[in-house]
Design a protein around this motif. Structure first.
Motif, PDB file in Angstrom:
ATOM      1  N   ASN A  28      34.980  22.741  94.322  1.00  0.00           N
ATOM      2  CA  ASN A  28      34.193  22.948  95.548  1.00  0.00           C
ATOM      3  C   ASN A  28      34.506  24.280  96.230  1.00  0.00           C
ATOM      4  OD1 ASN A  28      33.125  20.399  95.131  1.00  0.00           O
ATOM      5  ND2 ASN A  28      34.679  19.401  96.380  1.00  0.00           N
ATOM      6  N   GLY A  29      34.675  25.340  95.452  1.00  0.00           N
ATOM      7  CA  GLY A  29      34.935  26.657  96.012  1.00  0.00           C
ATOM      8  C   GLY A  29      36.384  26.884  96.413  1.00  0.00           C
ATOM      9  N   VAL A  30      37.247  25.897  96.212  1.00  0.00           N
ATOM     10  CA  VAL A  30      38.674  26.039  96.505  1.00  0.00           C
ATOM     11  C   VAL A  30      39.412  26.256  95.193  1.00  0.00           C
ATOM     12  CG1 VAL A  30      40.707  24.904  97.487  1.00  0.00           C
ATOM     13  CG2 VAL A  30      38.461  24.548  98.521  1.00  0.00           C
ATOM     14  N   HIS A  44      41.087  29.994  99.522  1.00  0.00           N
ATOM     15  CA  HIS A  44      39.741  29.646  99.973  1.00  0.00           C
ATOM     16  C   HIS A  44      38.768  30.803  99.797  1.00  0.00           C
ATOM     17  CE1 HIS A  44      40.805  25.737 101.593  1.00  0.00           C
ATOM     18  NE2 HIS A  44      41.911  26.285 102.038  1.00  0.00           N
ATOM     19  N   SER A  45      39.297  32.007  99.492  1.00  0.00           N
ATOM     20  CA  SER A  45      38.410  33.143  99.270  1.00  0.00           C
ATOM     21  C   SER A  45      39.007  34.095  98.240  1.00  0.00           C
ATOM     22  CB  SER A  45      38.121  33.878 100.580  1.00  0.00           C
ATOM     23  OG  SER A  45      39.317  34.350 101.144  1.00  0.00           O
ATOM     24  N   TYR A  51      34.407  35.823  89.995  1.00  0.00           N
ATOM     25  CA  TYR A  51      34.957  34.578  90.539  1.00  0.00           C
ATOM     26  C   TYR A  51      36.012  34.044  89.575  1.00  0.00           C
ATOM     27  CZ  TYR A  51      35.190  30.475  93.417  1.00  0.00           C
ATOM     28  OH  TYR A  51      35.644  29.498  94.274  1.00  0.00           O
ATOM     29  N   PRO A  52      37.176  33.640  90.079  1.00  0.00           N
ATOM     30  CA  PRO A  52      38.240  33.170  89.187  1.00  0.00           C
ATOM     31  C   PRO A  52      37.907  31.839  88.534  1.00  0.00           C
ATOM     32  CG  PRO A  52      38.878  32.857  91.474  1.00  0.00           C
ATOM     33  CD  PRO A  52      37.578  33.607  91.485  1.00  0.00           C
TER      34      PRO A  52
END
Length: 84
Positions: A28-30, A44-45, A51-52
């Protein structure tokens, strides 16, 4: 790994410092990271345009330490090596 051992490892992390680590999971983006000094971390960013993904080596800047959860919280400053 015992709770005291991970708590001792957490003391090795200082806010405003950078550490290398490997991405263990992305949900979820984390981004969840295991730092090379044995500390679990949450990002969180990400400042890298890519993107990793899982098993990527990343550079992680600690913004704060969450002693209750036993993790370092911060930002991925760059992806060192992608696992393609």
């Amino acid at each position: 790994m015992s709770a005291t051992n991970s708590h001792d490892n957490l003391k090795k992390c200082m806010p405003q410092c950078r550490y290398a680590g490997r991405v263990t999971d992305v949900r979820n983006g984390v981004v969840f990271i295991r730092l090379n000094n044995g500390v679990n971390a949450i990002a969180h960013s990400c400042y890298d345009p890519r993107y990793p993904g899982k098993k990527d080596d990343v550079s992680f800047a600690v913004t704060r330490i969450d002693e209750e959860q036993g993790v370092a919280i911060g930002i991925i400053t760059r992806i060192i090596k992608q696992n393609l």
